[in-house]
Enzyme design. Structure first.
Site, mmCIF file in Angstrom:
data_model
loop_
_atom_site.group_PDB
_atom_site.id
_atom_site.type_symbol
_atom_site.label_atom_id
_atom_site.label_comp_id
_atom_site.label_asym_id
_atom_site.label_seq_id
_atom_site.Cartn_x
_atom_site.Cartn_y
_atom_site.Cartn_z
ATOM 1 N N TYR A 1 0.850 -1.199 0.000
ATOM 2 C CA TYR A 1 0.000 0.000 0.000
ATOM 3 C C TYR A 1 0.879 1.240 0.000
ATOM 4 O O TYR A 1 1.875 1.313 0.728
ATOM 5 C CB TYR A 1 -0.869 0.001 1.270
ATOM 6 C CG TYR A 1 -1.689 1.263 1.438
ATOM 7 C CD1 TYR A 1 -2.984 1.340 0.948
ATOM 8 C CD2 TYR A 1 -1.145 2.382 2.087
ATOM 9 C CE1 TYR A 1 -3.737 2.501 1.094
ATOM 10 C CE2 TYR A 1 -1.889 3.546 2.230
ATOM 11 C CZ TYR A 1 -3.181 3.594 1.728
ATOM 12 O OH TYR A 1 -3.913 4.749 1.862
ATOM 13 N N GLU B 1 -3.388 7.811 -3.861
ATOM 14 C CA GLU B 1 -3.393 6.519 -3.175
ATOM 15 C C GLU B 1 -3.282 5.383 -4.185
ATOM 16 O O GLU B 1 -4.033 5.355 -5.169
ATOM 17 C CB GLU B 1 -4.691 6.364 -2.367
ATOM 18 C CG GLU B 1 -4.695 5.116 -1.498
ATOM 19 C CD GLU B 1 -6.041 4.906 -0.802
ATOM 20 O OE1 GLU B 1 -7.080 4.913 -1.488
ATOM 21 O OE2 GLU B 1 -6.042 4.722 0.429
#
Ligand code: GDP
Ligand code: MN
Length: 434
Positions: free
Chosen positions: A155, A243
């Site tokens: 991530y 993101e």
């Protein structure tokens, strides 16, 4: 050079928008409303286009609006395997469900024909995920991309962080999944790098993040390079958040951004014209778009008193005071500074198009706005729209005397109010009587 008045008006607008946004969203969620989106958001395919233009590695892809286009795109890609992804602004698509019955907003297949069949069950249907309202969000487009094998999912996000007064890079070797869960269950697996916006990202910081994400050997340099490129993109496009989940690696040894979500600073619109022009408003409520066309801000709520106001403070005060007097606002329409008569007319048209509306409360403070213009707009709208619901008007400020004369001599059934309290009481009473 813009005049001081224009600059003041602009500053007022920015302040209003900043102040209005979080509070109205809070009000709206209190009122049981979910707001998937109000500000600039790009679909995954648009974000990936920006990324690829800045040297960030994404898969080859096409965008399709029909099943036929999706099939053709799949053939054209000529890939070993294809990934088909529904384009909506919410995350969690992989685990989402369509109202066509299809499960999963992300599908892998080797057969272009299957891409066509799946797209048929995606486009035009609602996809519900953990992040959408219950009924889901309509899918208008799909992304048809070359699928790559993923050996590891991490991530990565870059965000403008208020508590650090600058950008922070957040990463976790535990990617792909819900990052909030990771943060809750294994906070030690969340890593942060605080960036000094004047110095920029240091090589050592990018390397350390790559290492924390678990990239080894040559993959570490590659990941660090991708992180730096993502940071440069973040700055250049005035993003508030970039993101990537998963930020993955392939068995062939490539670091790839498999997903993308970018949020923007809406105050940067004036210098990011190309990006804001990509704004896909299809997920907005139609009435919000209609309001935006006339430079009005519309926020829907679930009561029955329509509020026509100018400014964030007044909007909130109006909302609070309606609640205090036992009423519930149906919506807000916020006028800008330089109001024209035609805008007032449009505003009334929008407010009354909502079938929930049983009364209208106008609460305008004429600082920059001239009350007489508002009054003329109101009387014109009342006549032309043959207004059927009670109208309570409180005007204050510039040229208010003339405005009151206009309203009074109009012969229209307009209830004047002396102040906000009085206006709210009268509006609530007019609804209760029905
Ligand atoms: P989200 O569910 O909305 O976050 O959509 P993603 O784009 O993140 O896709 C969901 C999941 O599908 C990812 O976490 C991956 O596990 C998987 N996925 C997406 N693209 C690919 C791909 O090209 N290859 C493989 N093998 N899996 C993929
Ligand atoms: Mn994802």
């Amino acid at each position: 050079m813009a005049s001081p008045v224009a600059i003041a008006a602009q500053a007022g607008k920015l302040l209003r928008e900043r102040a209005l946004r979080p509070r109205l969203l809070a009000v709206r969620s209190q009122a049981g409303h979910f707001t998937p989106r109000r500000w600039l958001n790009l679909q995954e395919y648009q974000s990936k286009k920006l990324m690829s233009e800045h040297g960030v590695r994404v898969q080859r892809f096409f965008v399709a609006s029909t099943a036929k286009e999706a099939l053709e795109a799949a053939k054209r890609l000529n890939a070993k395997e294809i990934v088909l992804k529904a384009q909506i602004l919410a995350g969690g698509r992989g685990k989402g469900v369509f109202d066509s019955g299809l499960k999963g907003g992300v599908h892998l297949t080797k057969d272009p024909q299957v891409v066509g069949q799946l797209a048929q069950q995606m486009i035009g249907y609602n996809l519900a995920t953990k992040q959408t309202p219950k009924e889901g969000v309509k899918v208008n487009k799909v992304m048809v991309a070359e699928a790559l094998d993923i050996s590891r999912e991490t991530y990565l996000a870059i965000l403008m962080d208020r508590s650090h007064n600058g950008p922070v890079i957040v990463g976790s070797p535990q990617g792909g999944v819900d990052i909030e869960e990771v943060a809750a269950s294994s906070p030690e697996l969340i890593f942060k790098e605080q960036i000094d916006i004047f110095e920029g990202i240091k090589d050592s910081q990018a390397q350390r993040m790559a290492e924390n994400l678990g990239f080894l050997g040559s993959l570490k340099n590659q990941a660090a390079d991708q992180i730096k490129k993502l940071y440069h993109l973040f700055l250049k496009i005035d993003a508030t958040q970039v993101e990537v989940n998963p930020f993955g690696e392939t068995p062939e040894g490539q670091v790839v951004c498999f997903d993308a979500k970018i949020n923007f600073d809406d105050n940067a619109e004036f210098r990011q014209k190309d990006i804001f022009a990509m704004d896909d408003k299809s997920e907005n409520e139609p009435i919000e778009n209609e309001a935006a066309r006339y430079d009005l801000k519309y926020i829907g709520l679930d009561g029955n008193i329509a509020c026509f106001v100018n400014g964030a403070g007044l909007a909130m005060a109006t909302c609070d005071i309606i609640f205090l007097n036992g009423g519930k606002p149906a919506n807000f329409l916020d006028l800008g500074g330089g109001v024209k008569e035609a805008q007032v007319y449009q505003a009334f048209k929008l407010l009354t198009s909502d079938p929930k509306v049983e009364a209208i409360l106008v609460n305008i403070f004429g600082g920059i706005v001239n009350c007489a213009i508002i009054a003329n707009g109101i009387t014109k709208a009342c006549r032309e729209l043959e207004l059927k619901v009670p109208l309570v008007v409180r005007l204050e400020g510039t040229n208010v005397q003339e405005a009151q004369n206009i309203l009074k001599s109009s012969g229209l059934p307009i209830t004047p109010a002396v102040d906000l309290e009085d206006a709210a009481k009268k509006a609530v009473a007019s609804v209760a009587k029905k």
